[in-house]
Motif scaffolding. Sequence first.
Motif, mmCIF file in Angstrom:
data_model
loop_
_atom_site.group_PDB
_atom_site.id
_atom_site.type_symbol
_atom_site.label_atom_id
_atom_site.label_comp_id
_atom_site.label_asym_id
_atom_site.label_seq_id
_atom_site.Cartn_x
_atom_site.Cartn_y
_atom_site.Cartn_z
ATOM 1 N N UNK A 18 0.822 -1.214 0.000
ATOM 2 C CA UNK A 18 0.000 0.000 0.000
ATOM 3 C C UNK A 18 0.851 1.256 0.000
ATOM 4 N N UNK A 19 2.068 1.164 0.562
ATOM 5 C CA UNK A 19 2.979 2.304 0.489
ATOM 6 C C UNK A 19 3.433 2.531 -0.943
ATOM 7 N N UNK A 20 3.757 1.454 -1.652
ATOM 8 C CA UNK A 20 4.120 1.604 -3.062
ATOM 9 C C UNK A 20 2.967 2.224 -3.841
ATOM 10 N N UNK A 21 1.751 1.772 -3.596
ATOM 11 C CA UNK A 21 0.593 2.315 -4.314
ATOM 12 C C UNK A 21 0.481 3.823 -4.099
ATOM 13 N N UNK A 22 0.666 4.259 -2.876
ATOM 14 C CA UNK A 22 0.544 5.681 -2.573
ATOM 15 C C UNK A 22 1.693 6.485 -3.175
ATOM 16 N N UNK A 23 2.917 5.976 -3.051
ATOM 17 C CA UNK A 23 4.071 6.715 -3.569
ATOM 18 C C UNK A 23 4.062 6.744 -5.096
ATOM 19 N N UNK A 25 1.445 6.718 -7.044
ATOM 20 C CA UNK A 25 0.431 7.700 -7.440
ATOM 21 C C UNK A 25 0.942 9.116 -7.237
ATOM 22 N N UNK A 26 1.559 9.355 -6.097
ATOM 23 C CA UNK A 26 2.064 10.693 -5.779
ATOM 24 C C UNK A 26 3.140 11.147 -6.753
ATOM 25 N N UNK A 27 3.977 10.203 -7.174
ATOM 26 C CA UNK A 27 5.133 10.569 -7.987
ATOM 27 C C UNK A 27 4.975 10.231 -9.466
ATOM 28 N N UNK A 28 3.775 9.896 -9.880
ATOM 29 C CA UNK A 28 3.501 9.709 -11.296
ATOM 30 C C UNK A 28 4.103 8.473 -11.914
ATOM 31 N N UNK A 29 4.224 7.393 -11.134
ATOM 32 C CA UNK A 29 4.755 6.133 -11.646
ATOM 33 C C UNK A 29 3.584 5.205 -11.951
ATOM 34 N N UNK A 65 10.384 -0.474 -10.267
ATOM 35 C CA UNK A 65 9.146 0.263 -10.030
ATOM 36 C C UNK A 65 9.148 0.898 -8.641
ATOM 37 N N UNK A 66 9.601 0.149 -7.660
ATOM 38 C CA UNK A 66 9.665 0.687 -6.302
ATOM 39 C C UNK A 66 10.662 1.831 -6.229
ATOM 40 N N UNK A 67 11.840 1.633 -6.813
ATOM 41 C CA UNK A 67 12.871 2.664 -6.774
ATOM 42 C C UNK A 67 12.409 3.935 -7.472
ATOM 43 N N UNK A 68 11.699 3.782 -8.593
ATOM 44 C CA UNK A 68 11.204 4.950 -9.323
ATOM 45 C C UNK A 68 10.167 5.718 -8.526
ATOM 46 N N UNK A 69 9.550 5.063 -7.562
ATOM 47 C CA UNK A 69 8.499 5.694 -6.768
ATOM 48 C C UNK A 69 9.034 6.424 -5.549
ATOM 49 N N UNK A 70 10.336 6.306 -5.292
ATOM 50 C CA UNK A 70 10.971 7.012 -4.178
ATOM 51 C C UNK A 70 11.656 8.254 -4.732
ATOM 52 N N UNK A 71 11.105 9.408 -4.473
ATOM 53 C CA UNK A 71 11.607 10.631 -5.110
ATOM 54 C C UNK A 71 12.050 11.709 -4.117
ATOM 55 N N UNK A 101 20.331 1.484 -3.414
ATOM 56 C CA UNK A 101 21.148 1.609 -4.630
ATOM 57 C C UNK A 101 21.077 3.039 -5.145
ATOM 58 N N UNK A 102 21.969 3.909 -4.696
ATOM 59 C CA UNK A 102 21.888 5.330 -5.041
ATOM 60 C C UNK A 102 21.879 5.615 -6.534
ATOM 61 N N UNK A 103 22.659 4.868 -7.332
ATOM 62 C CA UNK A 103 22.750 5.205 -8.756
ATOM 63 C C UNK A 103 21.415 5.035 -9.457
ATOM 64 N N UNK A 104 20.601 4.086 -8.989
ATOM 65 C CA UNK A 104 19.279 3.885 -9.580
ATOM 66 C C UNK A 104 18.423 5.130 -9.382
ATOM 67 N N UNK A 105 18.473 5.685 -8.184
ATOM 68 C CA UNK A 105 17.681 6.879 -7.874
ATOM 69 C C UNK A 105 18.286 8.127 -8.526
ATOM 70 N N UNK A 106 19.597 8.197 -8.560
ATOM 71 C CA UNK A 106 20.258 9.352 -9.158
ATOM 72 C C UNK A 106 19.964 9.441 -10.652
ATOM 73 N N UNK A 107 19.904 8.299 -11.316
ATOM 74 C CA UNK A 107 19.571 8.287 -12.742
ATOM 75 C C UNK A 107 18.157 8.791 -12.987
ATOM 76 N N UNK A 108 17.306 8.686 -11.961
ATOM 77 C CA UNK A 108 15.929 9.174 -12.070
ATOM 78 C C UNK A 108 15.811 10.635 -11.646
ATOM 79 N N UNK A 109 16.951 11.251 -11.328
ATOM 80 C CA UNK A 109 16.945 12.666 -10.989
ATOM 81 C C UNK A 109 16.883 12.989 -9.514
ATOM 82 N N UNK A 110 17.000 11.979 -8.652
ATOM 83 C CA UNK A 110 16.987 12.221 -7.213
ATOM 84 C C UNK A 110 18.405 12.530 -6.749
#
Length: 331
Positions: A18-23, A25-29, A65-71, A101-110
Motif C-alpha cells: 500500500x505504500x508503493x501504491x501511494x508513492x 500515485x504521488x510521484x507519477x509512476x 518500479x519501487x525505486x522509481x516511486x521514491x523521489x 542503490x543510489x545510482x538507480x535513484x540518481x539516474x531518475x533525478x533524485x
Amino acid sequence: MLQLIDLHLHLPGTVRAHTLAELATKNGVELPMPADHLYPRINSDPTEEEKGKGPWFPLLRVYELISASLRTREDFSRVVYEALEDGLRNSNLCYAELAFSPSVHMQAGVEYKEMAAGISDGFARARETLGVDGRAIAAVNREDSGQVAVQLVETVIEHSNDDIVGIGLDFYELAGMPEKFAEAFHLAGEHKLYRTAHAGEHAPTAETVATAIDLLGCDRIDHGYQILRDPKIVERCAELGTVFNVAFTTSRRALIQWRKDSVAAMVEAGLRISINSDDPALFPTTLRREMDLASEVVPGKTEAWFVSNSIDAAFISDVDKRRLRNRVLGG
C-alpha cells in the motif's frame, strides 16, 4: 523472545504494497497492476505450469518500479521507518542494516543528499519512537560501469553521513563480477567505509567469494553459497571467521531446497553465518520466519549463535557492538 538483527535487508524489498501504491500515485509512476496484486506475481523463474497463469514479474523489474516511486526526502524517510517498524512488529527486531542503490535513484533525478537525509530521518524517528537502531549501506549496482561505481563512492564520501556507513555490491551477480569494482572498493576502504558484496550467489564458482575478500577488501559476504565448490576457500574463510549473511526465502516465491542444504553444509564446514530476511515484503517472509527455518536446517546451533555472528559482522564500532551484545545477549 530474543531480539533479532537483520544485516541483509534491501530497502526496496521492505516497501509495503500500500505504500508503493501511494508513492507511485504521488510521484507519477504507472504500475502494471495494483501493487497488492503485483507483489504475489513476483516470480523470476515460473514453472511450465505457472507460465500460463501469468503475467509474472521478475524481482528486479519490481525493484525498478519501487525505486522509481521514491523521489523525495520524505519518501525515503517513510520507507526506512516502516521497514524497522515491520521488523519490530513481526520479528522483535532491534537493529538492521538497509541496503539501497543510489545510482538507480540518481539516474531518475533524485539527488544523493536528499535520499541520504531521508534515510537519516527515518532512522532517527525509529530510534526515538520504536527503540530500533540501524545503519545504511550504499550499494553499487553491478550493472553499472566501474567508473560509475567510483563516482558513487566519491559521492558517499563527499556527503559523509553517520548513518550511511558502508558500500555494497548488489543485483544479479553475473551482470558484473567483483573485479570490475576494485577501484571503487579500494577508495571506500581508504575512507574507512565498511565493505560487503553479494558473492557466490549466482555465479557457479567459489572464486567470487575469494575475490570479494582479497581484491575488494570485504568485511563480510552476502549469500556465498557457491563457496562450497572449493574446500580450500571454505577452509580459509572458516579460519578467517568470515560471516556470511544468508537468507532462505530469496528470488523465488517458494523455498529452494538447495539453499537450505547449502546453509546446513556451510555451518557443518565451520563457516559462520547470520540469518536475514533479504526482501521480506516481496516474497513474503519475516526475519522471525527465517530464524525458525534456520533452527530446522541447522538444529545444532542456537538462535543466540546466529545473533552473536550478526553482532560481530555489524557495521558499527566495537563500542557499539559491546552495547548491542549487552542489550541482546546480556554480555
